[in-house]
Design an enzyme around this catalytic site. Structure first.
Site, mmCIF file in Angstrom:
data_model
loop_
_atom_site.group_PDB
_atom_site.id
_atom_site.type_symbol
_atom_site.label_atom_id
_atom_site.label_comp_id
_atom_site.label_asym_id
_atom_site.label_seq_id
_atom_site.Cartn_x
_atom_site.Cartn_y
_atom_site.Cartn_z
ATOM 1 N N SER B 162 0.830 -1.216 0.000
ATOM 2 C CA SER B 162 0.000 0.000 0.000
ATOM 3 C C SER B 162 0.856 1.255 0.000
ATOM 4 O O SER B 162 1.973 1.273 0.526
ATOM 5 C CB SER B 162 -0.878 0.034 1.248
ATOM 6 O OG SER B 162 -1.859 -0.961 1.202
ATOM 7 N N GLU B 277 -3.520 -15.278 0.782
ATOM 8 C CA GLU B 277 -4.084 -14.477 1.862
ATOM 9 C C GLU B 277 -5.564 -14.795 2.042
ATOM 10 O O GLU B 277 -6.053 -14.969 3.145
ATOM 11 C CB GLU B 277 -3.921 -12.995 1.528
ATOM 12 C CG GLU B 277 -4.363 -12.072 2.649
ATOM 13 C CD GLU B 277 -3.943 -10.637 2.380
ATOM 14 O OE1 GLU B 277 -3.785 -10.275 1.195
ATOM 15 O OE2 GLU B 277 -3.773 -9.891 3.357
ATOM 16 N N GLU B 403 -15.973 -2.311 2.857
ATOM 17 C CA GLU B 403 -16.645 -1.720 1.691
ATOM 18 C C GLU B 403 -16.196 -2.386 0.398
ATOM 19 O O GLU B 403 -16.999 -2.679 -0.478
ATOM 20 C CB GLU B 403 -16.360 -0.208 1.635
ATOM 21 C CG GLU B 403 -17.095 0.608 2.705
ATOM 22 C CD GLU B 403 -16.696 0.261 4.127
ATOM 23 O OE1 GLU B 403 -15.502 -0.009 4.376
ATOM 24 O OE2 GLU B 403 -17.588 0.258 4.992
#
Lengths: 373, 418
Positions: B162, B277, B403
């Protein structure tokens, strides 16, 4: 989504879905709902002819074999179309009570007849909507000169009106409870139709006043046996409910894809997507507990294990079904509010079913910290 | 008239297939915590029994410290203990130090760790993500050099993916790498890098083709953290810990051969990693939460005995507890289901997203109830329950926000338009 059902089970489910989809399109459900009888004899005979009333009961008890999972799949499909058929009452509630608590040769014979659909039974147990804390509700048995006779209010009873035989749990004079067979058309039985908002099932208030009864249990741990039967039936009801819940998610998704506003399908709006995603996951998670309850019942797990599983399944499914049906109406907009649209059938089914055999809150009460290991 | 019942196999005292008395090994009163027996993952499974026996002897005897540095050291020591017992990475192939464990055995592994109240290995980014990805996409040289250290915990790893401007939308990342004298030279910035400050190595997703857009032209690189061009700075979380940080790359270097998979194929390697993952997601969690609920039940019974609960509180907590217990049972089934399907080689589709979403919300809810039951202690600085209350907020954010999971479920499962 993925499932732990095997290929045979998926086949049973798919065949049932096709049959019920053909037999009970929404318009037909509405028609039958508005009729006096509340179910269609022809369609009922067809369902019986398929052997469904005996699914989940071993062959040596007069059943069709298979287990609670398979019966649950049939129930799920019936719930999916909101089928107006008295299946839950006779092939689940009454049959499970008879299986668990019946002990006499007469009980065995009655069970065999119920299992092939030769007779429709309704259970009078635990008072209104079969949800009260006492399995006998207000019904008492007294010993008359011609045998046992029952008195007292049986409560608002599932499909008592269309029943040909009643299986009644009553309090005994010397304490404990017994299970009895009563002819609903015989003396001392009053059945008063009790229209509920869900008219795809019929309810009637049953009252006894010196009704002759035949004993079906043999007096060993009858209350425990009745509760076991109720637990098993509760899982069956939860299976029926989750089928309706899934159908609502499917219907609403279809609508979201086809309804266009502002130049796009309304399903492209993130708010709609997110609400539907939550509903899908909730239904999927609740179904897992239905499956678990059915698996444990079939495997003959310990009583309290099944009781816990039934309570968890019913609590989870009740909340999910109520939520989904409310959302389904909302996400359909104004048409979701009409009589003509199927959404209200499920909304009503969800709420009455949530109250049947104990509300979520009452089931959670036995899963609290006090009972935890 | 009652149908014959099979014996309930969850009882203590039954003999296992190996002849050992299950009761002797299964003296966890917590074992009942998990819920009803599941035939797919039985209590007397030999893998489970072996691990339980080993854990009974080797598990930590002191509680996990709250202080981050102490917790990290504790976790590292524990990983070494696991490694010496060959339990640090059971899913790894035997030839790399694992046990070739099936997905179902991994499910069981995490259940037993939770029942033993033992933490997971500290090097999870390496064990769960990079290690298995190296086995698929990495050269033999990279496998030989790095796999042993991942499992032993001798080398600590972090995942640098990220960026400040690339979170949910990872493909918009901008950290770049260019080839110069047989070395990759990396410039850019990563953020939310767990264990960045403690790590020896990282795996970084970089843009190596400046002309390419989004997920094209990316390369996954292994880089040494301890070099002048790499700076890790802690970011303090609301829980007071700095478990993650930002990593600045300023002409940082790594050998050309330290690319995992072909240059430009970084997204492919990342997709493999995301698959690992997803498959691991939630396996670890239902049992840990059920253990917490057991502790919570114990606390509530104590409070009740002390007269601290009035009728209203008793009823309210009963409903809240039962609701969470039910949700944990659902998570348990969802995890089991995923494990069974993975072992059959079936597509699990987006089941991982459903688990992730379900678990994230549940983790927060359990922490909230536990803190609220603890009263003042649940809000007091430095207690376990207050710490968990704060730390749990990340559960619905990391490894894909709730979300994003809802978007995925709506679009990929329900077929709603993107």
């Amino acid at each position: 989504m993925i499932t732990l059902l095997d290929a045979d089970q998926r086949e049973i489910r798919d065949v049932a879905r096709r049959f019920l989809g053909d037999s009970y399109p929404p318009e037909r459900v509405l028609e039958i709902m508005e009729s006096d009888a509340g179910f269609e004899q022809g369609a009922w005979d067809e369902l019986i002819g398929l052997g469904w009333a005996g699914v989940g009961l071993s062959e040596d008890l007069g059943g069709a074999g298979y287990g609670d999972v398979e019966r649950g799949l049939l129930l799920e499909e019936m719930g999916r179309v909101c089928a107006p058929v008295p299946f839950l009452s006779t092939a689940v509630l009454a049959r499970d009570l008879l299986t668990a608590a019946g002990g006499t040769p007469e009980a065995q014979e009655l069970l065999g007849r119920v299992a092939v659909g030769e007779v429709r039974a309704a259970a009078v147990v635990a008072g209104d909507l079969h949800a009260g804390p006492s399995v006998a509700g207000g019904v008492r048995a007294a010993n008359g000169s011609d045998g046992p006779a029952l008195a007292g209010p049986g409560g608002v009873t599932l499909e008592a009106g269309s029943a040909e035989v009643l299986v009644v749990v009553a309090a005994l004079v010397d304490g404990g409870v017994g299970v009895f067979e009563v002819d609903p058309d015989g003396p001392g039985v009053t059945r008063t139709p009790h229209p509920m908002i869900d008219a795809t099932r019929r309810f009637a208030a049953v009252t006894f006043d010196g009704a002759p009864a035949r004993r079906l249990d043999i007096g060993t741990d009858v209350e425990g046996a009745v509760r076991r039967g109720l637990d098993r039936a509760t899982v069956g009801l939860a299976a029926e409910m989750i089928g309706g819940a899934q159908r609502c998610v499917d219907l609403t998704t279809e609508y979201a894809l086809q309804r266009h506003q502002f130049g796009v399908p309304i399903g492209s709006f993130q708010a709609i997507k997110h609400r539907l995603a939550d509903l899908l996951v909730g239904v999927d998670a609740a179904r897992e507990l239905v499956l678990q309850g059915a698996e444990l019942a079939t495997a003959g797990a310990a009583e309290d294990t099944i009781a816990t599983a039934a309570a968890a399944a019913k609590a989870a499914v009740s909340d999910v079904y109520e939520t989904v049906t409310g959302e389904a109406i909302q996400l359909h907009g104004a048409i979701g509010f009409t009589w003509e649209h199927a959404a209200h059938l499920y909304f009503k089914r969800a709420r009455v079913s949530a109250a049947l055999l104990g509300r979520a809150r009452d089931h959670r009460a036995i899963l609290g910290w006090a009972q935890h290991p | 008239m009652t149908e014959p019942r099979a014996t309930d196999t969850s009882g203590v005292g039954a003999q296992s297939a190996g002849g050992a008395d299950v009761g002797e090994v299964a003296r966890h009163e917590d074992a009942a915590v998990l819920g009803p027996p599941l035939p797919q993952a039985p209590v007397d499974d030999p893998f489970r029994l072996e691990l339980r026996r080993w854990l009974a002897e080797h598990r930590p005897t002191t509680p996990e410290p709250l202080d981050l540095d102490e917790r990290f050291a504790f976790g590292r020591d524990w990983q070494r203990t696991l490694f010496e017992g060959s339990w640090a990475g059971p899913a790894w192939p035997k030839r790399f130090g694992g046990r070739d464990a099936t997905a179902l055995q991994q499910y069981i592994y995490y259940e037993e760790l939770a029942l033993a109240r033992a933490p997971e290995p500290v090097n999870t980014p390496g064990i769960i993500l990079l290690g298995p990805t190296l086995m698929v996409h990495g050269s033999e040289e990279l496998q030989e050099r790095f796999l042993p250290g991942i499992l032993s915990g001798d080398e600590i790893w972090c995942q640098a993916f990220s960026e400040p401007e690339a979170g949910s939308d990872l493909a918009s990342l901008r950290t770049r790498a260019r080839l110069e004298d047989e070395e990759w030279v990396v410039d850019g910035q990563k953020v939310w890098t767990t264990w960045a400050m403690q790590s020896d190595w990282c795996f970084v997703l970089c843009r190596t083709d400046p002309e390419a857009q989004r997920h094209r032209g990316l390369t996954l690189l292994i880089m040494h953290m301890d070099q002048p061009g790499v700076t890790a700075r802690p970011i303090v979380q609301m829980s007071g810990d700095a478990e993650f940080g930002e990593v600045f790359f300023d002409s940082a270097r790594t050998p050309e051969s330290f690319a995992v998979g072909a240059p430009g194929e970084g997204w492919r390697a990342s997709m493999t990693m995301f698959g690992f993952e997803r498959a691991d997601q939630g396996f670890t969690d239902h049992a840990r939460l059920l253990v917490r609920l057991t502790d919570l039940a114990r606390t509530l019974r104590e409070h009740d005995a002390q007269g601290r609960l009035d009728d209203a509180k008793r009823a309210e907590h009963t409903q809240q507890f039962a609701d969470l217990w039910i949700r944990c049972q659902q998570l348990r089934r969802m995890n089991l289901r995923m494990a069974v399907h993975l072992d059959r080689g079936n597509e699990i589709g987006f089941a991982g997203s459903a688990v992730n979403l379900f678990w994230g919300e549940l983790e927060k809810a359990v922490a909230e109830l536990a803190a609220s039951v603890q009263g003042v202690e649940g809000l007091t600085h430095g207690t376990k329950s207050s710490h968990r209350l704060l730390a749990s907020r990340a559960a619905s954010i990391y490894s894909g926000t709730s979300e994003i999971q809802r978007n995925i479920i709506a679009e990929r499962v329900l077929g709603l338009p993107r």
